[in-house]
Write a protein that holds these residues in place. Structure first.
Motif: not given
Length: 126
Positions: A36-40, A88-93, A114-122
């Motif tokens: 989601g909006d967490l990057l571990v 830069d990688v996620t496109g999210v603050k 992160l400020a929100q979940s990054p958008l990514f292609r399924e």
């Protein structure tokens, strides 16, 4: 648009490059998990030879505390570099970053909120 796996791989590459440039060596193993909006980010085998000697040569708590203090200071000094790379990688603050290291397992964990979940292609399941 990147897939989730491509984002996680790019984060691993960026953090590994950071570890090599700022800490003097990269991790033996690294994995990033976007939840989601967490990057571990989990790094294994990160202690330098000098850090391992420091931990061994001092009383357990003192060596651990000193190493954690130094690593935390280094990460805080480079916080902007890491946050910019993640953005830069996620496109999210990046809203916040948390860090800890174990002198027992030589494992390091960095968590980015992160400020929100990054958008990514399924990707299609096989």
């Amino acid at each position: 648009m990147k897939t989730q796996g491509e984002i996680e791989a790019a984060i691993c590459e960026g953090i590994t490059r950071f570890e090599q440039e700022y800490m003097g060596r990269g991790p033996q193993d690294i994995h990033a998990h976007l939840l989601g909006d967490l990057l571990v980010v989990r790094l294994q085998g990160v202690l330098t030879a000098a850090e391992q000697q420091l931990v061994k040569s001092l009383p357990a708590e003192k060596g651990r505390d000193l190493l954690k203090q130094v690593r935390t200071q280094l990460i805080e000094t480079a916080r902007q570099v890491l946050e910019t790379m993640v953005q830069d990688v996620t496109g999210v603050k990046v809203l916040s970053m948390h860090h800890d290291i174990s002198t027992t397992t030589a494992e390091e964990v960095v968590l980015f909120t992160l400020a929100q979940s990054p958008l990514f292609r399924e990707t299609k399941k096989k």
